[in-house]
Design a protein around this motif. Structure first.
Motif, PDB file in Angstrom:
ATOM      1  N   LEU A  12       4.657   4.463  10.309  1.00 48.73           N
ATOM      2  CA  LEU A  12       4.311   5.612   9.475  1.00 48.73           C
ATOM      3  C   LEU A  12       4.600   5.361   7.997  1.00 48.73           C
ATOM      4  CD1 LEU A  12       5.639   8.656  11.568  1.00 48.73           C
ATOM      5  CD2 LEU A  12       3.327   7.716  11.455  1.00 48.73           C
ATOM      6  N   ILE A  13       5.559   4.478   7.705  1.00 52.03           N
ATOM      7  CA  ILE A  13       5.984   4.280   6.310  1.00 52.03           C
ATOM      8  C   ILE A  13       4.833   3.787   5.433  1.00 52.03           C
ATOM      9  CG2 ILE A  13       7.559   2.995   4.815  1.00 52.03           C
ATOM     10  CD1 ILE A  13       9.591   3.034   7.111  1.00 52.03           C
ATOM     11  N   PRO A  14       4.155   2.656   5.762  1.00 54.95           N
ATOM     12  CA  PRO A  14       3.021   2.248   4.905  1.00 54.95           C
ATOM     13  C   PRO A  14       1.888   3.252   4.920  1.00 54.95           C
ATOM     14  CG  PRO A  14       3.139   0.896   6.903  1.00 54.95           C
ATOM     15  CD  PRO A  14       4.385   1.688   6.858  1.00 54.95           C
ATOM     16  N   THR A  15       1.706   3.941   6.041  1.00 56.12           N
ATOM     17  CA  THR A  15       0.642   4.959   6.101  1.00 56.12           C
ATOM     18  C   THR A  15       0.900   6.070   5.085  1.00 56.12           C
ATOM     19  OG1 THR A  15       0.351   4.509   8.456  1.00 56.12           O
ATOM     20  CG2 THR A  15      -0.562   6.563   7.613  1.00 56.12           C
ATOM     21  N   LEU A  16       2.140   6.568   5.057  1.00 52.91           N
ATOM     22  CA  LEU A  16       2.466   7.662   4.142  1.00 52.91           C
ATOM     23  C   LEU A  16       2.436   7.201   2.683  1.00 52.91           C
ATOM     24  CD1 LEU A  16       5.326   9.432   6.124  1.00 52.91           C
ATOM     25  CD2 LEU A  16       2.982  10.214   5.767  1.00 52.91           C
ATOM     26  N   LEU A  17       2.881   5.951   2.424  1.00 53.19           N
ATOM     27  CA  LEU A  17       2.825   5.449   1.044  1.00 53.19           C
ATOM     28  C   LEU A  17       1.373   5.340   0.561  1.00 53.19           C
ATOM     29  CD1 LEU A  17       5.595   2.684   0.950  1.00 53.19           C
ATOM     30  CD2 LEU A  17       5.516   4.846  -0.337  1.00 53.19           C
ATOM     31  N   GLY A  18       0.501   4.816   1.424  1.00 48.07           N
ATOM     32  CA  GLY A  18      -0.915   4.749   1.054  1.00 48.07           C
ATOM     33  C   GLY A  18      -1.501   6.127   0.830  1.00 48.07           C
ATOM     34  N   LEU A  19      -1.063   7.075   1.647  1.00 45.79           N
ATOM     35  CA  LEU A  19      -1.551   8.446   1.492  1.00 45.79           C
ATOM     36  C   LEU A  19      -1.128   9.049   0.162  1.00 45.79           C
ATOM     37  CD1 LEU A  19      -2.892  10.965   2.737  1.00 45.79           C
ATOM     38  CD2 LEU A  19      -0.648  11.580   3.638  1.00 45.79           C
ATOM     39  N   THR A  20       0.125   8.774  -0.272  1.00 47.79           N
ATOM     40  CA  THR A  20       0.579   9.330  -1.552  1.00 47.79           C
ATOM     41  C   THR A  20      -0.268   8.802  -2.711  1.00 47.79           C
ATOM     42  OG1 THR A  20       2.215   7.566  -1.802  1.00 47.79           O
ATOM     43  CG2 THR A  20       2.946   9.606  -0.742  1.00 47.79           C
ATOM     44  N   VAL A  21      -0.646   7.519  -2.647  1.00 44.94           N
ATOM     45  CA  VAL A  21      -1.482   6.932  -3.718  1.00 44.94           C
ATOM     46  C   VAL A  21      -2.852   7.606  -3.744  1.00 44.94           C
ATOM     47  CG1 VAL A  21      -2.603   4.844  -4.551  1.00 44.94           C
ATOM     48  CG2 VAL A  21      -0.280   4.720  -3.636  1.00 44.94           C
ATOM     49  N   LEU A  22      -3.493   7.699  -2.586  1.00 47.94           N
ATOM     50  CA  LEU A  22      -4.829   8.315  -2.524  1.00 47.94           C
ATOM     51  C   LEU A  22      -4.776   9.777  -2.949  1.00 47.94           C
ATOM     52  CD1 LEU A  22      -6.137   6.795   0.845  1.00 47.94           C
ATOM     53  CD2 LEU A  22      -6.801   6.166  -1.486  1.00 47.94           C
ATOM     54  N   LEU A  23      -3.746  10.486  -2.473  1.00 49.65           N
ATOM     55  CA  LEU A  23      -3.626  11.914  -2.799  1.00 49.65           C
ATOM     56  C   LEU A  23      -3.416  12.117  -4.293  1.00 49.65           C
ATOM     57  CD1 LEU A  23      -3.312  14.865  -1.934  1.00 49.65           C
ATOM     58  CD2 LEU A  23      -0.897  14.393  -1.452  1.00 49.65           C
ATOM     59  N   PHE A  24      -2.543  11.304  -4.880  1.00 52.20           N
ATOM     60  CA  PHE A  24      -2.254  11.432  -6.314  1.00 52.20           C
ATOM     61  C   PHE A  24      -3.509  11.164  -7.151  1.00 52.20           C
ATOM     62  CE2 PHE A  24      -0.742   9.900 -10.400  1.00 52.20           C
ATOM     63  CZ  PHE A  24       0.192  10.866 -10.737  1.00 52.20           C
ATOM     64  N   LEU A  25      -4.239  10.096  -6.814  1.00 49.48           N
ATOM     65  CA  LEU A  25      -5.450   9.767  -7.580  1.00 49.48           C
ATOM     66  C   LEU A  25      -6.519  10.835  -7.405  1.00 49.48           C
ATOM     67  CD1 LEU A  25      -5.688   5.924  -6.884  1.00 49.48           C
ATOM     68  CD2 LEU A  25      -4.915   7.071  -8.983  1.00 49.48           C
ATOM     69  N   TRP A  26      -6.674  11.357  -6.175  1.00 55.26           N
ATOM     70  CA  TRP A  26      -7.705  12.390  -5.928  1.00 55.26           C
ATOM     71  C   TRP A  26      -7.397  13.665  -6.704  1.00 55.26           C
ATOM     72  CZ3 TRP A  26      -7.027  17.112  -3.153  1.00 55.26           C
ATOM     73  CH2 TRP A  26      -8.204  17.833  -2.995  1.00 55.26           C
ATOM     74  N   ILE A  27      -6.126  14.080  -6.666  1.00 57.76           N
ATOM     75  CA  ILE A  27      -5.754  15.323  -7.356  1.00 57.76           C
ATOM     76  C   ILE A  27      -6.022  15.213  -8.849  1.00 57.76           C
ATOM     77  CG2 ILE A  27      -3.763  16.692  -8.087  1.00 57.76           C
ATOM     78  CD1 ILE A  27      -4.646  17.429  -5.341  1.00 57.76           C
ATOM     79  N   HIS A  28      -5.695  14.053  -9.443  1.00 56.24           N
ATOM     80  CA  HIS A  28      -5.851  13.902 -10.886  1.00 56.24           C
ATOM     81  C   HIS A  28      -7.283  13.576 -11.295  1.00 56.24           C
ATOM     82  CE1 HIS A  28      -1.492  13.868 -10.680  1.00 56.24           C
ATOM     83  NE2 HIS A  28      -1.468  14.055 -11.990  1.00 56.24           N
ATOM     84  N   ARG A  29      -8.185  13.434 -10.307  1.00 54.76           N
ATOM     85  CA  ARG A  29      -9.606  13.279 -10.614  1.00 54.76           C
ATOM     86  C   ARG A  29     -10.360  14.587 -10.508  1.00 54.76           C
ATOM     87  NH1 ARG A  29     -10.705   8.983 -13.663  1.00 54.76           N
ATOM     88  NH2 ARG A  29      -9.687   7.115 -12.872  1.00 54.76           N
TER      89      ARG A  29
END
Length: 334
Positions: A12-29
């Motif tokens: 779950l650790i790499p999954t959640l880290l990847g999710l934080t990156v995608l979520l952060f970029l999507w929100i700021h777009r």
């Protein structure tokens, strides 16, 4: 079993880290921003810059992301720009409503869907089979919000059998302990409060259960039909085993494997997909608050809520993996 759980948790650790990156970029777009939402269209450029500086939005993206991860490590999800309250408080206040609604919908879908799909397969070609297939097709096709509006108009407005909005009637003097109104009524012995909460859950629960119910019926029917043709089922029948043993041990148990996977995926989607149902019935859950957060460009709320929902989603799938290994021991061996 313990090794399986630990291995899944580490994955779950790499999954959640990847999710934080995608979520952060999507929100700021997203178009616009919190400053525009807070100040309105007539705000000056100076006011907008002042708000962005106060919220830390004038920093480079990687700096903002680093600070966000640092706050997450301290279990700080930030403060909502809509209500000026901590995101965690907003989530915990609304989360019980969504969980109650999702569990009600899934309970309806499982209790009705698995037996209906099983008996439809056992009586293939009968009127029960035809009705189950046709009904499940309608359940998949009809939009949830449209079905919710029909239920509300018929059973709440015209017949007056059930309440149309909210989680509990305004005249109920209920003691709140956990935020789960049905459970609170049972814990405190306030049966009228618990019954009133159940009545408020019926219509939104049925509306939200329409698609999961249809999917579970179709998956169960197809899975049972496939298992019935397997050699081990014919062998069990030729050995003279009782039909009850053949159905329970050989047919239903093996047919449940894809059904359990489907239930896990549908439960996760119910937690995040109840926006329209909550809006139709004015049900104060997280779905409705997320919709309001998108309109207000409430970045902290959106990132916090979506991340928590994603975490729940992966935990539910972990539970599905554990259930899978309990039903089929070959999974544990592999």
């Amino acid at each position: 079993m313990l090794r399986l759980i630990v291995r899944r948790l580490l994955q779950l650790i790499p999954t959640l880290l990847g999710l934080t990156v995608l979520l952060f970029l999507w929100i700021h777009r997203l178009p616009g921003g919190p400053a525009s939402a807070l100040l309105g269209e007539r705000a000056t450029e100076a006011d907008r810059r002042q708000i962005e500086a106060a919220l830390g939005l004038d920093e480079p993206l990687w700096v903002q992301y680093g600070r966000w991860i640092e706050r997450l490590a301290r279990l700080d999800l930030g403060t909502s720009t809509q209500t000026s309250r901590p995101v965690w408080e907003e989530f915990t206040q609304r989360f019980p409503a969504t969980v109650e609604l999702a569990l009600t919908a899934m309970l309806i879908a499982v209790v009705v869907g698995i037996p209906l799909g099983y008996f439809a397969a056992r009586r293939r070609g009968s009127w029960l089979d035809a009705g189950a297939v046709s009904g499940s097709l309608i359940g998949v096709c009809i939009p949830v919000f449209f079905f919710a509006l029909i239920l509300k108009a018929v059973f709440a407005v015209n017949l007056g059998w059930l309440p149309s909005t909210g989680r509990q009637s305004t005249g109920i003097d209920a003691t709140e302990i956990t935020g789960f109104y049905v459970l609170d009524g049972l814990l405190t012995g306030e049966w009228d409060a618990s019954w009133d909460a159940v009545r408020h859950l019926v219509l939104p629960g049925v509306a939200l259960a329409s698609i999961p119910l249809a999917v579970i019926v179709r998956i169960t029917r197809a899975s049972v039909l496939e298992v019935l043709t397997e050699d081990y089922v014919r062998t069990a029948e030729s050995k003279g085993l009782k039909q009850r043993t053949v159905r329970g041990r050989h047919v239903l148990r093996n047919a449940l494997l894809p059904v359990v996977t489907t239930i896990g995926l549908l439960t996760g989607s119910l937690l995040s997909g109840a926006v329209l149902t909550e809006s139709v019935f004015a049900f104060g859950g997280i779905g409705r608050f997320i919709a309001e957060g998108i309109d207000a460009r409430d970045y902290p709320t959106l990132m916090g809520f979506i991340l928590l929902i994603a975490l729940l989603y992966v935990l539910i799938n972990l539970m599905v993996d554990v259930a899978y290994s309990l039903i089929d021991p070959r999974v544990r061996v592999n």
